[in-house]
Scaffold this motif. Structure first.
Motif, PDB file in Angstrom:
ATOM      1  N   ASN A   1       0.813  -1.219   0.000  1.00 41.27           N
ATOM      2  CA  ASN A   1       0.000   0.000   0.000  1.00 41.27           C
ATOM      3  C   ASN A   1       0.849   1.274   0.000  1.00 41.27           C
ATOM      4  O   ASN A   1       0.542   2.239   0.693  1.00 41.27           O
ATOM      5  N   ALA A   2       1.913   1.245  -0.785  1.00 41.66           N
ATOM      6  CA  ALA A   2       2.863   2.365  -0.779  1.00 41.66           C
ATOM      7  C   ALA A   2       2.201   3.671  -1.197  1.00 41.66           C
ATOM      8  O   ALA A   2       2.477   4.743  -0.613  1.00 41.66           O
ATOM      9  N   GLU A   3       1.323   3.620  -2.185  1.00 44.35           N
ATOM     10  CA  GLU A   3       0.654   4.845  -2.636  1.00 44.35           C
ATOM     11  C   GLU A   3      -0.230   5.421  -1.537  1.00 44.35           C
ATOM     12  O   GLU A   3      -0.251   6.640  -1.321  1.00 44.35           O
ATOM     13  N   ALA A   4      -0.957   4.543  -0.835  1.00 40.92           N
ATOM     14  CA  ALA A   4      -1.803   5.001   0.264  1.00 40.92           C
ATOM     15  C   ALA A   4      -0.964   5.620   1.375  1.00 40.92           C
ATOM     16  O   ALA A   4      -1.328   6.653   1.947  1.00 40.92           O
ATOM     17  N   LYS A   5       0.176   5.008   1.672  1.00 39.63           N
ATOM     18  CA  LYS A   5       1.051   5.556   2.713  1.00 39.63           C
ATOM     19  C   LYS A   5       1.572   6.942   2.341  1.00 39.63           C
ATOM     20  O   LYS A   5       1.667   7.834   3.195  1.00 39.63           O
ATOM     21  N   ARG A   6       1.900   7.129   1.059  1.00 42.49           N
ATOM     22  CA  ARG A   6       2.356   8.449   0.623  1.00 42.49           C
ATOM     23  C   ARG A   6       1.257   9.487   0.772  1.00 42.49           C
ATOM     24  O   ARG A   6       1.506  10.626   1.196  1.00 42.49           O
ATOM     25  N   ALA A   7       0.024   9.107   0.429  1.00 43.45           N
ATOM     26  CA  ALA A   7      -1.099  10.036   0.565  1.00 43.45           C
ATOM     27  C   ALA A   7      -1.334  10.395   2.032  1.00 43.45           C
ATOM     28  O   ALA A   7      -1.564  11.568   2.381  1.00 43.45           O
ATOM     29  N   ILE A   8      -1.298   9.385   2.898  1.00 43.22           N
ATOM     30  CA  ILE A   8      -1.465   9.624   4.334  1.00 43.22           C
ATOM     31  C   ILE A   8      -0.365  10.543   4.841  1.00 43.22           C
ATOM     32  O   ILE A   8      -0.613  11.487   5.612  1.00 43.22           O
ATOM     33  N   ALA A   9       0.867  10.275   4.410  1.00 40.85           N
ATOM     34  CA  ALA A   9       2.005  11.075   4.860  1.00 40.85           C
ATOM     35  C   ALA A   9       1.872  12.523   4.432  1.00 40.85           C
ATOM     36  O   ALA A   9       2.139  13.447   5.216  1.00 40.85           O
TER      37      ALA A   9
END
Length: 254
Positions: free
Chosen positions: A74-82
């Motif tokens: 879920n790397a894309e989701a983590k970037r969005a959260i960050a």
């Protein structure tokens, strides 16, 4: 290859590599992606694997999956959260960034922030923020967890006790239906608990996959936190609990 032979092999590959992807399995077995998706759905229902976007991972148990696999999930989701989380951290704030691949993503979003003091027990976070010349970086010390660069133990907790930060950003391995934050490493749990009393605000960063995972050690309840940053809406019952607890839910869109 017939499904009866594929399924055990898929589980073996997941055990060896930490995760499997639809495209890779389709190429390995010479079948369509749709066929593999059906296989993974069946393994998910049987409790053998856990479906994630693009593939599957081993079911949660008492041991976490490897660091590289966690970082890729879920790397894309983590970037969005960050991005969403970092946007709410003011310039000139004092911040504690804890262990976790999502907190590391937050660190990357803080590289251009000005006047920060960041205390961390995560060597990866310290290395990331070394690129920000306007950020004072303080590393707590403690016992090094070689698998992911985390620092834990009594020395880490003693260092935390010397600070009172504006914001602590923490992660977890799982988030259950009752709103409890869970983890695998008891030493890491102790560090996260120490932070709760040493931060004016405590924020959890967690992608939605944590809602379907489990881990044996309890960190705290969302009722003890100020905000949750996540990439999808919470189940209705947990959303209602957060409203009752005045725990802010921040949904980041990937």
């Amino acid at each position: 290859m017939a499904q009866g032979f594929r399924l055990p092999d898929i589980v073996d590959i997941a055990r060896a590599e930490g995760r499997v992807t639809v495209d890779d399995l389709a190429a390995r077995f010479g079948v369509t992606a749709q066929t593999i998706r059906r296989d993974l759905a069946e393994l998910d229902v049987a409790g053998k694997l856990e479906r994630v976007h693009g593939g599957a991972i081993l079911r949660s148990g008492t041991v976490n999956i490897g660091y590289q696999e966690r970082a890729a999930l879920n790397a894309e989701a983590k970037r969005a959260i960050a991005r969403h989380c970092a946007a709410q951290i003011p310039q000139g704030a004092s911040v504690f960034l804890a262990i976790g691949t999502t907190t590391e993503a937050v660190a990357r979003e803080l590289v251009r922030h000005e006047g920060l003091m960041v205390i961390t027990n995560n060597m990866n976070v310290a290395n990331i923020l070394a690129d920000n010349p306007d950020c004072q970086v303080i590393v707590t010390g403690g016992a090094l967890r070689r698998s992911d660069g985390g620092l834990t133990g009594a020395l880490t907790q003693a260092a935390i006790a010397r600070f009172k930060v504006d914001i602590a950003v923490i992660g977890c391995s799982a988030l259950d239906a009752e709103g409890d934050l869970l983890d695998y490493d008891i030493q890491e749990v102790g560090v996260s608990q120490a932070l709760l009393s040493q931060a004016r605000q405590t924020w959890l960063v967690s992608d939605h996959s944590k809602l379907s995972r489990s881990a044996p050690a309890r960190i705290a309840s969302l009722s003890e936190l100020d905000a949750l940053f996540i990439d999808r809406a919470l189940p209705a019952a947990l959303k209602t609990r957060c409203a009752d607890w005045d725990t802010r839910i921040e949904i980041a869109q990937p």
